[in-house]
Design a protein around this motif. Structure first.
Motif, PDB file in Angstrom:
ATOM      1  N   GLN A   1      -1.752   9.816   4.026  1.00 41.83           N
ATOM      2  CA  GLN A   1      -1.832   8.348   3.972  1.00 41.83           C
ATOM      3  C   GLN A   1      -0.435   7.743   3.914  1.00 41.83           C
ATOM      4  OE1 GLN A   1      -4.271   7.853   0.486  1.00 41.83           O
ATOM      5  NE2 GLN A   1      -6.162   7.681   1.680  1.00 41.83           N
ATOM      6  N   ARG A   2       0.432   8.338   3.096  1.00 36.62           N
ATOM      7  CA  ARG A   2       1.800   7.828   2.986  1.00 36.62           C
ATOM      8  C   ARG A   2       2.524   7.933   4.322  1.00 36.62           C
ATOM      9  NH1 ARG A   2       5.915  10.640  -1.146  1.00 36.62           N
ATOM     10  NH2 ARG A   2       5.629  12.318   0.346  1.00 36.62           N
TER      11      ARG A   2
ATOM     12  N   ALA B   1       1.697   7.308  -6.432  1.00 41.27           N
ATOM     13  CA  ALA B   1       0.664   8.299  -6.748  1.00 41.27           C
ATOM     14  C   ALA B   1       1.145   9.701  -6.385  1.00 41.27           C
ATOM     15  CB  ALA B   1      -0.635   7.959  -6.018  1.00 41.27           C
ATOM     16  N   VAL B   2       1.764   9.853  -5.226  1.00 40.88           N
ATOM     17  CA  VAL B   2       2.308  11.156  -4.819  1.00 40.88           C
ATOM     18  C   VAL B   2       3.369  11.605  -5.821  1.00 40.88           C
ATOM     19  CG1 VAL B   2       3.659  12.378  -3.062  1.00 40.88           C
ATOM     20  CG2 VAL B   2       1.778  10.875  -2.364  1.00 40.88           C
ATOM     21  N   HIS B   3       4.221  10.696  -6.221  1.00 40.86           N
ATOM     22  CA  HIS B   3       5.273  11.042  -7.183  1.00 40.86           C
ATOM     23  C   HIS B   3       4.678  11.493  -8.526  1.00 40.86           C
ATOM     24  CE1 HIS B   3       9.129  11.118  -9.131  1.00 40.86           C
ATOM     25  NE2 HIS B   3       8.760  10.202  -9.995  1.00 40.86           N
ATOM     26  N   ARG B   4       3.618  10.825  -8.972  1.00 35.70           N
ATOM     27  CA  ARG B   4       2.963  11.223 -10.229  1.00 35.70           C
ATOM     28  C   ARG B   4       2.379  12.630 -10.113  1.00 35.70           C
ATOM     29  NH1 ARG B   4       1.097   5.906  -9.974  1.00 35.70           N
ATOM     30  NH2 ARG B   4      -0.991   6.622  -9.401  1.00 35.70           N
ATOM     31  N   VAL B   5       1.830  12.958  -8.946  1.00 32.56           N
ATOM     32  CA  VAL B   5       1.284  14.303  -8.731  1.00 32.56           C
ATOM     33  C   VAL B   5       2.420  15.324  -8.729  1.00 32.56           C
ATOM     34  CG1 VAL B   5       0.104  15.805  -7.077  1.00 32.56           C
ATOM     35  CG2 VAL B   5      -0.757  13.493  -7.495  1.00 32.56           C
ATOM     36  N   GLU B   6       3.484  15.019  -7.996  1.00 34.43           N
ATOM     37  CA  GLU B   6       4.625  15.943  -7.915  1.00 34.43           C
ATOM     38  C   GLU B   6       5.277  16.156  -9.272  1.00 34.43           C
ATOM     39  OE1 GLU B   6       6.109  14.970  -3.372  1.00 34.43           O
ATOM     40  OE2 GLU B   6       7.067  13.940  -5.045  1.00 34.43           O
ATOM     41  N   SER B   7       5.259  15.136 -10.117  1.00 39.20           N
ATOM     42  CA  SER B   7       5.868  15.211 -11.450  1.00 39.20           C
ATOM     43  C   SER B   7       4.926  15.815 -12.484  1.00 39.20           C
ATOM     44  CB  SER B   7       6.278  13.812 -11.912  1.00 39.20           C
ATOM     45  OG  SER B   7       7.163  13.241 -11.011  1.00 39.20           O
ATOM     46  N   ARG B   8       3.734  16.172 -12.036  1.00 41.32           N
ATOM     47  CA  ARG B   8       2.711  16.746 -12.910  1.00 41.32           C
ATOM     48  C   ARG B   8       2.229  15.758 -13.971  1.00 41.32           C
ATOM     49  NH1 ARG B   8       2.533  20.317  -9.316  1.00 41.32           N
ATOM     50  NH2 ARG B   8       3.606  22.282  -9.485  1.00 41.32           N
TER      51      ARG B   8
ATOM     52  N   GLU C   1       0.832  -1.198   0.000  1.00 43.35           N
ATOM     53  CA  GLU C   1       0.000   0.000   0.000  1.00 43.35           C
ATOM     54  C   GLU C   1       0.872   1.255   0.000  1.00 43.35           C
ATOM     55  OE1 GLU C   1      -3.735   1.931   2.486  1.00 43.35           O
ATOM     56  OE2 GLU C   1      -3.006  -0.058   3.032  1.00 43.35           O
ATOM     57  N   TYR C   2       1.968   1.234   0.763  1.00 48.07           N
ATOM     58  CA  TYR C   2       2.889   2.370   0.785  1.00 48.07           C
ATOM     59  C   TYR C   2       3.415   2.640  -0.624  1.00 48.07           C
ATOM     60  CZ  TYR C   2       6.907   5.325   1.741  1.00 48.07           C
ATOM     61  OH  TYR C   2       7.803   6.367   1.735  1.00 48.07           O
TER      62      TYR C   2
ATOM     63  N   SER D   1      -6.293  17.878  -7.086  1.00 44.83           N
ATOM     64  CA  SER D   1      -6.469  19.038  -6.208  1.00 44.83           C
ATOM     65  C   SER D   1      -5.470  18.984  -5.055  1.00 44.83           C
ATOM     66  CB  SER D   1      -7.895  19.084  -5.660  1.00 44.83           C
ATOM     67  OG  SER D   1      -8.073  18.067  -4.686  1.00 44.83           O
ATOM     68  N   GLU D   2      -5.249  20.142  -4.450  1.00 42.85           N
ATOM     69  CA  GLU D   2      -4.349  20.203  -3.296  1.00 42.85           C
ATOM     70  C   GLU D   2      -4.871  19.352  -2.145  1.00 42.85           C
ATOM     71  OE1 GLU D   2      -3.220  24.130  -2.049  1.00 42.85           O
ATOM     72  OE2 GLU D   2      -2.875  24.757  -4.115  1.00 42.85           O
ATOM     73  N   ALA D   3      -6.179  19.332  -1.973  1.00 53.82           N
ATOM     74  CA  ALA D   3      -6.774  18.535  -0.893  1.00 53.82           C
ATOM     75  C   ALA D   3      -6.529  17.039  -1.128  1.00 53.82           C
ATOM     76  CB  ALA D   3      -8.266  18.814  -0.790  1.00 53.82           C
ATOM     77  N   GLU D   4      -6.689  16.594  -2.362  1.00 57.62           N
ATOM     78  CA  GLU D   4      -6.436  15.184  -2.674  1.00 57.62           C
ATOM     79  C   GLU D   4      -4.958  14.834  -2.471  1.00 57.62           C
ATOM     80  OE1 GLU D   4      -9.625  14.062  -6.142  1.00 57.62           O
ATOM     81  OE2 GLU D   4      -8.049  15.515  -6.646  1.00 57.62           O
TER      82      GLU D   4
END
Length: 81
Positions: free
Chosen positions: A64-65, A42-49, A35-36, A54-57
């Protein structure tokens, strides 16, 4: 994306062998690690654009991480005692 930051081997370099062993021996630990990795990617995909959200998501994913990392750290600490 050849390298995802915050992988567990970077977060707990001194515990790499223990992580591998616990993944084999403890199904709950293995599920936490899995799960980690999903959340971390997912966080990395967001950070990499690559995958905007959204910021909340994004904040929810980061929390969670962190929660998973704390659980993993706790289990590693108990296993080394």
């Amino acid at each position: 994306m050849s390298h995802t930051p915050h992988e567990l081997d970077e977060e707990f370099p001194e515990s790499a062998a223990l992580i591998d062993q616990l993944k084999k021996d403890d199904a709950h630990f293995a599920n936490l690690v899995s799960e980690y990795h999903v959340i971390n990617r997912a966080v990395h995909r967001v950070e990499s654009r690559v995958e905007p959200m959204s910021e909340a998501e994004e904040r929810t994913l980061r929390h969670q991480r962190l929660h998973l990392k704390d659980q993993i750290a706790h289990m590693l600490a108990k296993a080394t005692v």
